[in-house]
Write a protein that holds these residues in place. Structure first.
Motif, PDB file in Angstrom:
ATOM      1  N   HIS A  30      32.275  44.595  42.965  1.00 11.91           N
ATOM      2  CA  HIS A  30      32.020  44.811  41.543  1.00 11.91           C
ATOM      3  C   HIS A  30      33.332  45.214  40.861  1.00 11.91           C
ATOM      4  N   PRO A  31      33.589  44.682  39.654  1.00 14.32           N
ATOM      5  CA  PRO A  31      34.828  45.016  38.955  1.00 14.32           C
ATOM      6  C   PRO A  31      35.116  46.517  38.896  1.00 14.32           C
ATOM      7  N   ALA A  32      34.061  47.328  38.709  1.00 17.02           N
ATOM      8  CA  ALA A  32      34.272  48.777  38.631  1.00 17.02           C
ATOM      9  C   ALA A  32      34.774  49.324  39.963  1.00 17.02           C
ATOM     10  N   SER A  33      34.314  48.743  41.083  1.00 12.50           N
ATOM     11  CA  SER A  33      34.775  49.200  42.398  1.00 12.50           C
ATOM     12  C   SER A  33      36.222  48.799  42.629  1.00 12.50           C
ATOM     13  N   ILE A  34      36.578  47.572  42.207  1.00 13.27           N
ATOM     14  CA  ILE A  34      37.968  47.132  42.344  1.00 13.27           C
ATOM     15  C   ILE A  34      38.882  48.082  41.562  1.00 13.27           C
ATOM     16  N   ALA A  35      38.461  48.405  40.332  1.00  8.65           N
ATOM     17  CA  ALA A  35      39.265  49.282  39.490  1.00  8.65           C
ATOM     18  C   ALA A  35      39.401  50.659  40.115  1.00  8.65           C
ATOM     19  N   GLU A  36      38.358  51.102  40.792  1.00  6.81           N
ATOM     20  CA  GLU A  36      38.389  52.413  41.424  1.00  6.81           C
ATOM     21  C   GLU A  36      39.436  52.442  42.547  1.00  6.81           C
ATOM     22  N   PHE A  37      39.427  51.386  43.373  1.00  4.49           N
ATOM     23  CA  PHE A  37      40.454  51.279  44.407  1.00  4.49           C
ATOM     24  C   PHE A  37      41.847  51.241  43.781  1.00  4.49           C
ATOM     25  N   ALA A  38      41.966  50.501  42.682  1.00  7.44           N
ATOM     26  CA  ALA A  38      43.274  50.293  42.063  1.00  7.44           C
ATOM     27  C   ALA A  38      43.889  51.603  41.573  1.00  7.44           C
ATOM     28  N   GLU A  39      43.034  52.606  41.278  1.00  8.62           N
ATOM     29  CA  GLU A  39      43.566  53.893  40.805  1.00  8.62           C
ATOM     30  C   GLU A  39      44.510  54.513  41.836  1.00  8.62           C
ATOM     31  N   GLY A  40      44.303  54.166  43.110  1.00  9.42           N
ATOM     32  CA  GLY A  40      45.158  54.726  44.154  1.00  9.42           C
ATOM     33  C   GLY A  40      46.390  53.884  44.461  1.00  9.42           C
ATOM     34  N   LEU A  41      46.554  52.770  43.764  1.00  6.63           N
ATOM     35  CA  LEU A  41      47.702  51.880  44.020  1.00  6.63           C
ATOM     36  C   LEU A  41      48.720  51.979  42.893  1.00  6.63           C
ATOM     37  N   ASP A  42      49.972  51.576  43.156  1.00 10.32           N
ATOM     38  CA  ASP A  42      50.912  51.557  42.037  1.00 10.32           C
ATOM     39  C   ASP A  42      50.792  50.236  41.275  1.00 10.32           C
ATOM     40  N   ALA A  43      51.413  50.162  40.112  1.00 10.32           N
ATOM     41  CA  ALA A  43      51.197  49.035  39.208  1.00 10.32           C
ATOM     42  C   ALA A  43      51.488  47.696  39.879  1.00 10.32           C
ATOM     43  N   GLU A  44      52.569  47.657  40.644  1.00 14.02           N
ATOM     44  CA  GLU A  44      52.939  46.391  41.267  1.00 14.02           C
ATOM     45  C   GLU A  44      51.880  45.939  42.274  1.00 14.02           C
ATOM     46  N   GLU A  45      51.404  46.911  43.058  1.00 13.79           N
ATOM     47  CA  GLU A  45      50.354  46.592  44.035  1.00 13.79           C
ATOM     48  C   GLU A  45      49.082  46.078  43.353  1.00 13.79           C
ATOM     49  N   VAL A  46      48.725  46.726  42.233  1.00 13.63           N
ATOM     50  CA  VAL A  46      47.518  46.292  41.522  1.00 13.63           C
ATOM     51  C   VAL A  46      47.687  44.855  41.046  1.00 13.63           C
ATOM     52  N   TRP A  47      48.865  44.553  40.501  1.00 13.73           N
ATOM     53  CA  TRP A  47      49.078  43.171  40.027  1.00 13.73           C
ATOM     54  C   TRP A  47      48.986  42.172  41.175  1.00 13.73           C
ATOM     55  N   THR A  48      49.490  42.546  42.364  1.00 11.76           N
ATOM     56  CA  THR A  48      49.373  41.653  43.522  1.00 11.76           C
ATOM     57  C   THR A  48      47.902  41.423  43.861  1.00 11.76           C
ATOM     58  N   GLN A  67      42.747  54.955  31.426  1.00 10.11           N
ATOM     59  CA  GLN A  67      43.735  54.706  30.376  1.00 10.11           C
ATOM     60  C   GLN A  67      45.175  54.780  30.892  1.00 10.11           C
ATOM     61  N   GLU A  68      45.420  55.710  31.822  1.00 10.18           N
ATOM     62  CA  GLU A  68      46.794  55.790  32.364  1.00 10.18           C
ATOM     63  C   GLU A  68      47.148  54.526  33.129  1.00 10.18           C
ATOM     64  N   LYS A  69      46.206  54.095  33.997  1.00 16.44           N
ATOM     65  CA  LYS A  69      46.453  52.908  34.820  1.00 16.44           C
ATOM     66  C   LYS A  69      46.684  51.690  33.934  1.00 16.44           C
ATOM     67  N   GLU A  70      45.874  51.577  32.898  1.00 23.02           N
ATOM     68  CA  GLU A  70      45.985  50.487  31.934  1.00 23.02           C
ATOM     69  C   GLU A  70      47.401  50.442  31.365  1.00 23.02           C
ATOM     70  N   ARG A  71      47.888  51.612  30.962  1.00 25.30           N
ATOM     71  CA  ARG A  71      49.226  51.700  30.360  1.00 25.30           C
ATOM     72  C   ARG A  71      50.299  51.242  31.353  1.00 25.30           C
ATOM     73  N   GLU A  72      50.237  51.770  32.576  1.00 28.39           N
ATOM     74  CA  GLU A  72      51.181  51.358  33.619  1.00 28.39           C
ATOM     75  C   GLU A  72      51.170  49.850  33.809  1.00 28.39           C
ATOM     76  N   LEU A  73      49.945  49.294  33.871  1.00 26.06           N
ATOM     77  CA  LEU A  73      49.805  47.872  34.165  1.00 26.06           C
ATOM     78  C   LEU A  73      50.391  47.020  33.052  1.00 26.06           C
ATOM     79  N   ILE A  74      50.144  47.434  31.802  1.00 26.70           N
ATOM     80  CA  ILE A  74      50.648  46.658  30.668  1.00 26.70           C
ATOM     81  C   ILE A  74      52.177  46.654  30.677  1.00 26.70           C
ATOM     82  N   GLU A  75      52.752  47.826  30.991  1.00 26.41           N
ATOM     83  CA  GLU A  75      54.223  47.897  31.037  1.00 26.41           C
ATOM     84  C   GLU A  75      54.799  46.970  32.101  1.00 26.41           C
ATOM     85  N   GLY A  76      54.111  46.884  33.247  1.00 26.70           N
ATOM     86  CA  GLY A  76      54.645  46.091  34.347  1.00 26.70           C
ATOM     87  C   GLY A  76      54.221  44.634  34.321  1.00 26.70           C
ATOM     88  N   ALA A  77      53.560  44.210  33.250  1.00 22.78           N
ATOM     89  CA  ALA A  77      52.880  42.909  33.307  1.00 22.78           C
ATOM     90  C   ALA A  77      53.734  41.728  32.874  1.00 22.78           C
TER      91      ALA A  77
END
Lengths: 452, 452
Positions: A30-48, A67-77
């Protein structure tokens, strides 16, 4: 996979570029579960990780990030990638995301987005905070009234990937005016040749975009619906609001009410993400204001200083009496605030409720007065018992009525009645409690003196 | 028709037996709107109105009636009619209705209901209050994994009238074990020949029937779903819980928390329907308990009676100091209670939060101490200013920490942390506030005396 999967394992999959494992995660969880895992990864890992799902799938996951993760991801995108994602995202979620970005990022992203999507974003962007418009989405499904059921289903099949929901479909005329509504369940049940016109319900419950979002949430809860259409003053459809967004609205409003009821200003980012300095600011103003309200209580004490000094035993019952007043008032205020918030009672019924609560207060007051009389008599004789008991009766009845009235008055003054609870009512109860106590004490002591 | 329709007009339609008008109302209006109108009619009139819709339609309206209206209607119905209605009603709603009937009525109705429905009722009936089982329904849609998409749609078309929702369909094996999940949207998009096995998501988020209903509501909100499946310990599907029921659960739990936070026992029938006597009972116990807690404050005053009599000017600042303590404590407690309730913070993080809140409390304490120092100095000179300022600092820092800790402690003791708010914390804050104030006053006055 979800339950047996741990963060280190995902990390390893990413570092080893385990294509099969990662695409299984992206497509099965489920997208919410993926996002939950992603909270423990850094931006580059999440993009991978994200890159192992399709763009529409990535767009499904994105709204679940913090919101923090979102910000990190947008910066690295990279802006191009981000613009493609925004095009695929649910229309309401992408506007929420852009609202949280700084202006520079928005200015860079918008020109890269397809024109139709850009205009849609601008339109949804324009509704004021807290309005129905600000939580609605424009990716809803519509049908013309003359289409036959089987053609309607084929049409929905085509548009479904780009719609937030196709379970409720809105029937519109040539000028996009809302003339009916049909559920997918109803459409599937229908004979293939029947026109939508003959299947639809023409009594559609709809909302105006300017309405308060809380009202929308209450409507959805009342009618047990998955979504509600939003229309303009010509009854033209503008968007829909869906159950998931409105559950979030209800939660937000409740948290705000809880905080207000404890004299804390609304925290926009939630408790956990608020800084120490921010928490301080949201709390200090009410505390300082209440200090000044409390000076009234101090004034009452000053006025009766001689009585108090002459009969210092009275001080013993001070906390008991003023706290009981505060507690009673805060019970009453909370009951009324909550009943108003859930539409259980209306503003117009205030007189009836006041009458009813007067009786409740009287019963409470008599009980408390009995207990206080016994305590007072035990401590200082019948005279003290009488003073304390009678004071308690007056205080409980009075603060109860104040507790009932204050929420109505605040609502009438267009303020949030939630502030009536607890600290404000406690402070008012104190001042009035002190006044009642000392007045009654002076009166009885003087009277008794004459008799004796 | 809804907006232009008034109660007297419906009354007239009923008395004139206007078949066309009444069947239009029954078939066009939302069930919740029909039920709203029915609140203004007597039982006989409601039955006349209902009889102009089909039995399934009547069964849709029934769950929206208020509890009083429901009772009136059941009495006036005749058991045979009522049993047909129960057979057609959503499975969760009919169990709720029977739970509210007296035992005699249930004993009369059950034998008239078809065997399969009767067994279903018995099964749902058996789950304890507040559990997921008690809000789940058994009219969900399932599919075997080998069925092809087009056959699946035909199957759903047949069962749809008897299912609460067919938007989410659960895929089960021969032993009813949950092995996958597919949405109607997904099914409609699929190629007609593909087997459900290849379309379904095999990572299904499911709930256990014994779980607390509030947990279920939070899951649904977190994953933005319309429904969640409920399974037993063998992963066999037992039912589903739907978004509309869980919104009601959230509302109920929030109201309960609000009431608890003001020291009011939970009202099972809501505020408006509670009798004066019932309201009295739900409020009096906490009020009386708090009187006894308050005796601690009285004890503190008694212990320092001499100090107070010698420096009666100290009494002036009593309400100011103890109220500020109460207000600070209730702010902190409410922030923590709400953050715990929404899962924003976990029990295990208490130490980190305590540290953070210590700093917030220190900032608040210093601000309030500054203000109090000025007030004290203005009223009684620098000595009084020092006493009041220093007391305020200690009181605010201390009550803030108590406010933070109390919800954690209550949760740990398996009590509802909501009771930590307002009245309880206020009372504790008073006792400690008085103690701190008088101790500091005695200490400074004695010290000053030595110096002077």
């Amino acid at each position: 996979v979800a339950n047996s999967l741990l963060l280190p394992e995902i990390r390893q999959m990413i570092s080893e570029n385990d294509r099969q494992g990662l695409s299984q995660i992206m497509n099965e969880l489920h997208p919410a579960s993926i996002a939950e895992f992603a909270e423990g990864l850094d931006a580059e890992e999440v993009w991978t990780l994200l890159s192992h799902g399709s763009i529409p799938r990535q767009a499904e996951v994105f709204p679940f990030f913090s919101q923090e993760k979102e910000r990190e991801l947008i910066e690295g995108a990279g802006n191009f990638r981000m613009s493609k994602l925004l095009e695929a995202m649910p229309h309401d979620d992408r506007v929420d995301l852009l609202k949280r970005c700084d202006q520079d990022t928005v200015d860079e992203l918008l020109p890269l987005i397809a024109k139709a999507d850009r205009e849609d974003i601008r339109r949804l962007y324009s509704y004021p905070e807290q309005s129905v418009g600000s939580v609605m989405t424009s990716d809803y499904a519509t049908l013309p009234e003359e289409i036959r059921a089987q053609d309607a289903i084929s049409h929905l099949r085509q548009v479904a990937p780009h719609r937030e929901t196709i379970y409720y479909i809105y029937v519109i005329d040539d000028e996009r005016r809302l003339i009916g509504f049909i559920s997918l369940q109803g459409l599937i049940l229908a004979k293939p040749d029947v026109a939508v016109r003959d299947l639809m319900r023409s009594e559609v419950i709809s909302l105006r975009a300017e309405l308060d979002q809380e009202e929308a949430a209450r409507m959805l809860a009342k009618f047990d619906l998955i979504a509600l259409p939003v229309v303009d003053n010509q009854n033209r459809i503008l968007g829909i609001v869906t159950h998931d967004d409105l559950v979030d609205v209800l939660e937000q409003e409740v948290t705000e009410d809880f905080h207000l009821s404890a004299a804390v200003g609304p925290l926009t980012e939630g408790y956990r993400r608020s800084s120490i300095w921010y928490l301080y600011r949201k709390r200090v103003s009410w505390l300082v204001i209440l200090v000044f309200v409390n000076l009234v209580s101090s004034g009452v004490i000053a006025a009766f200083e001689e009585t108090l000094q002459a009969a210092i035993a009275l001080a013993f019952f001070l906390p008991l009496l003023i706290d009981s007043g505060g507690n009673t008032g805060s019970q009453a205020a909370t009951l009324i605030v909550r009943a108003l918030a859930t539409n259980e009672i209306q503003l117009s019924t205030w007189a009836k409720i006041l009458g009813r609560e007067f009786l409740v207060g009287l019963l409470l007051g008599l009980t408390m007065a009995g207990a206080s009389f016994l305590l007072g008599t035990a401590r200082g004789g019948v005279e003290v018992g009488l003073i304390v008991g009678l004071s308690m009766l007056c205080i409980v009845v009075f603060t109860n009525l104040i507790g009932v009235l204050l929420p109505f008055i605040l609502t009438r003054l267009r303020m949030d009645p939630a502030v009536a609870s607890s600290p404000l009512i406690t402070t008012i109860a104190d001042a009035s409690g002190l006044f009642l106590y000392f007045s009654i004490a002076t009166w009885i002591i003087t009277g008794w003196g004459k008799i004796g």
